[in-house]
Write an enzyme that holds these catalytic residues in place. Sequence first.
Site, PDB file in Angstrom:
ATOM      1  N   ASP A 104       0.757  -1.107   0.110  1.00 35.73           N
ATOM      2  CA  ASP A 104      -0.033   0.207  -0.120  1.00 35.73           C
ATOM      3  C   ASP A 104       0.868   1.077   0.098  1.00 35.73           C
ATOM      4  O   ASP A 104       1.523   1.557   1.148  1.00 35.73           O
ATOM      5  CB  ASP A 104      -0.925   0.118   1.324  1.00 35.73           C
ATOM      6  N   ASP A 157      -9.897  -5.843  -2.437  1.00 36.44           N
ATOM      7  CA  ASP A 157      -9.188  -5.139  -1.354  1.00 36.44           C
ATOM      8  C   ASP A 157      -9.932  -4.523  -0.437  1.00 36.44           C
ATOM      9  O   ASP A 157     -10.932  -3.691  -0.766  1.00 36.44           O
ATOM     10  CB  ASP A 157      -8.011  -3.928  -1.975  1.00 36.44           C
TER      11      ASP A 157
END
Length: 234
Positions: A42, A182
């Site tokens: 991320d 996600d």
Amino acid sequence: MKINNSKKPYQLAASLICGNPLKLREDVDSLIKGGIDSIHFDVMDGVFVPRYGLYPEFLKAVRSITDLPIEVHMMSEEPEKYVRDFATAGATIISPHVTACKHLHHTLKVIRENGVMAGVVLNYADPLNVLDYIMDDVDMIMLMAINPGILGHKLIPGTIQKIEDLRKKIDGSGRDIILAIDGGVNPESAPGMVKAGANYLVCGTSAIFKPNEPLDVKIKEFRNLIDSKISDVV
Ligand code: DX5
Ligand code: ZN
């Protein structure tokens, strides 16, 4: 290096930002031992989302200890500016948010020109028709099942319908595109996501990163649970 789209009904990726920063190497070793398929990485710029995330030097360090695919989730404005840094550091695939790209087709071209696979990420409210003219230019489409930048949030319920709609769109395109999810991936939601057509699930705090529980054990438990619930559809 590539992420393989066809070796299993679904793949599990571990969201590395959920790991223990003081035990990065141990976490990566445990992910490998547990049979994780990929590392979800991320990147957050504090502007596109209200938080900071991981960065290219960090990716380079992870790349030095594993050959696993590293899948970069770019939660940043002007993602094309940073593609080269993450590609050089060892990324396998880079996926910007469609709403962060002023010239989406060009950004995807730049990603592939840097020798890595290209993905795109859609927030829950982003319509699927933004994909109409870029199906040839992406290797992965990732749907956010939560609003991005936050860990541990619950799945937005309409996500399952959106996965079904995207599965039809991908199958109709005849292209080999990974359908990834996600956020909100947990023992209750994951089997339904796979049944709806997802074949790549990002596992974070809701799925496998639990204090004092070994990651390798959690991954195996999580995979066994999904397998037992989807056995009627695969
Ligand atoms: C959210 C992040 C995710 C996160 C999701 O913006 O992109 O990768 O880790 O997993 P959870 O919500 O389970 O921690
Ligand atoms: Zn992410």
